[in-house]
Design a protein around this motif. Structure first.
Motif, PDB file in Angstrom:
ATOM      1  N   ARG A  47       1.346  -1.553  -0.135  1.00 34.51           N
ATOM      2  CA  ARG A  47      -0.057  -0.023  -0.153  1.00 34.51           C
ATOM      3  C   ARG A  47       0.459   1.399  -0.373  1.00 34.51           C
ATOM      4  N   LEU A  50       2.287   2.114  -3.249  1.00 31.18           N
ATOM      5  CA  LEU A  50       1.065   2.211  -4.151  1.00 31.18           C
ATOM      6  C   LEU A  50      -0.090   3.439  -4.309  1.00 31.18           C
ATOM      7  N   THR A  51      -0.151   4.327  -2.668  1.00 29.69           N
ATOM      8  CA  THR A  51      -0.784   5.806  -2.143  1.00 29.69           C
ATOM      9  C   THR A  51       0.697   6.487  -3.083  1.00 29.69           C
ATOM     10  N   ARG A  54       0.288   6.903  -6.793  1.00 28.23           N
ATOM     11  CA  ARG A  54      -0.918   8.011  -6.748  1.00 28.23           C
ATOM     12  C   ARG A  54      -1.400   9.576  -6.377  1.00 28.23           C
ATOM     13  N   SER A  55      -0.989  10.094  -5.522  1.00 26.76           N
ATOM     14  CA  SER A  55      -0.644  11.094  -5.282  1.00 26.76           C
ATOM     15  C   SER A  55       0.253  11.772  -5.897  1.00 26.76           C
ATOM     16  N   ILE A  57       0.374  10.756  -9.426  1.00 28.18           N
ATOM     17  CA  ILE A  57      -0.335  10.415 -10.276  1.00 28.18           C
ATOM     18  C   ILE A  57      -1.292  11.663 -10.554  1.00 28.18           C
ATOM     19  N   GLU A  58      -1.806  11.630  -9.511  1.00 33.02           N
ATOM     20  CA  GLU A  58      -3.049  12.851  -9.207  1.00 33.02           C
ATOM     21  C   GLU A  58      -2.424  14.462  -9.613  1.00 33.02           C
ATOM     22  N   THR A  61      -1.518  14.709 -13.612  1.00 37.45           N
ATOM     23  CA  THR A  61      -3.050  14.773 -13.703  1.00 37.45           C
ATOM     24  C   THR A  61      -3.262  16.190 -13.735  1.00 37.45           C
ATOM     25  N   THR A  78       7.192   8.079  -9.577  1.00 35.80           N
ATOM     26  CA  THR A  78       6.947   6.455  -9.962  1.00 35.80           C
ATOM     27  C   THR A  78       7.036   5.585 -10.149  1.00 35.80           C
TER      28      THR A  78
END
Ligand code: ADP
Length: 265
Positions: A47, A50-51, A54-55, A57-58, A61, A78
């Protein structure tokens, strides 16, 4: 300990006796508890990257992708986290194979002194570390049957730990000694050391003395657990001694084939 009682009756339902089953559930419970802890550790270890991913990639984006300075940095993070997950999953797969005895050993007769010399030459070539490796090897040859890839992996792991946890310019001493029925390896460093009450735990899955530091150095916390499985599959032992602030020594042994009596020259 769990005890269960059953009443034994005959056909007319007369009391005929009592069966008592006493079972030791402590071992069973220990296995179950370890299994739960393991699953929870794996989930946590997966996790975390992964977290992080995610942040990042956010953020990309949300517009960071347009920033020529920031975007490559975020992509690198990443990528590093992906690499970490791949390492972790590979380590887990290897452990699971060894648990199921699938990771059968591919043993061949090897001369250990030159085998270890070759591995250490590789470390000496990587002059990125300002660390000297001292070799204390016997003059005689030591031949025994080992799985070369797996023992290489053990030595790689112990050596890279010794380097990771050493101060700049620290010395690592690699000693090989032939004992009666076994050969003893010891890898000694002058690093930060491990507190006495923690030193035996370093062979447990996911145990790290300093989680943040190990993570920073790219560790999965599984290296020594895998090493232990490999050494035990060779019928050897692995252990450590350490003094905080002074350094750590990792030892492992491999059995030498007992010569049959009457066959000695
Ligand atoms: P990691 O991937 O974290 O290095 P290992 O299973 O190889 O996992 O080692 C477990 C832990 O043991 C490490 O996180 C570290 O805290 C400790 N350790 C291992 N080798 C050494 C060493 N040579 N000096 C100090 N600590 C060590």
């Amino acid at each position: 300990i769990r005890a269960s009682f059953s009443v034994v009756q005959d056909e007319e339902e007369n009391f005929n006796g009592l069966i008592t089953v006493i079972s030791d559930v402590t071992e069973q419970e220990k296995v179950e508890r370890e299994r739960r802890e393991f699953v929870s550790n794996v989930s946590h270890e997966l996790r975390t990257p992964l977290t992080t991913m995610r942040s990042y990639i956010e953020a990309l984006t949300d517009g960071a992708w347009e920033d020529k300075e920031i975007a490559p940095q975020f992509l690198e993070v990443t990528q590093n986290e992906t690499d970490r997950m791949i390492r972790l999953v590979n380590d887990l797969l290897q452990l699971s194979k060894m648990d199921h005895k699938e990771g059968a050993m591919n043993k061949q007769k090897v001369e250990l002194v030159s085998f270890v010399e070759n591995i250490l030459d590789r470390f000496d070539m990587n002059k990125t570390d300002v660390i000297g490796i001292e070799r204390k090897f016997p003059k005689e040859q030591i031949k025994t049957r080992i799985d070369q890839d797996k023992i290489t992996q053990v030595i790689d792991n112990i050596m890279s730990n010794a380097i990771k946890y050493s101060p700049e310019g620290g010395k690592i001493t690699f000693q090989l000694a032939k004992e009666q029925n076994r050969v003893k390896f010891s890898i000694k460093d002058q690093g930060l050391g491990i507190a006495r009450e923690k030193v035996d735990k370093i062979f447990d899955r996911f145990y790290r003395v300093d989680k943040a530091r190990s993570r920073e150095l790219g560790g999965t916390g599984l290296g020594l657990a895998i090493s232990k499985e490999i050494i035990e599959a060779h019928h050897g032992h692995i252990w450590a001694t350490s003094k905080e602030g002074q350094g750590t020594t990792i030892y492992f042994t491999l059995p030498l084939k007992n010569r049959k009596r009457g066959n000695q020259k």
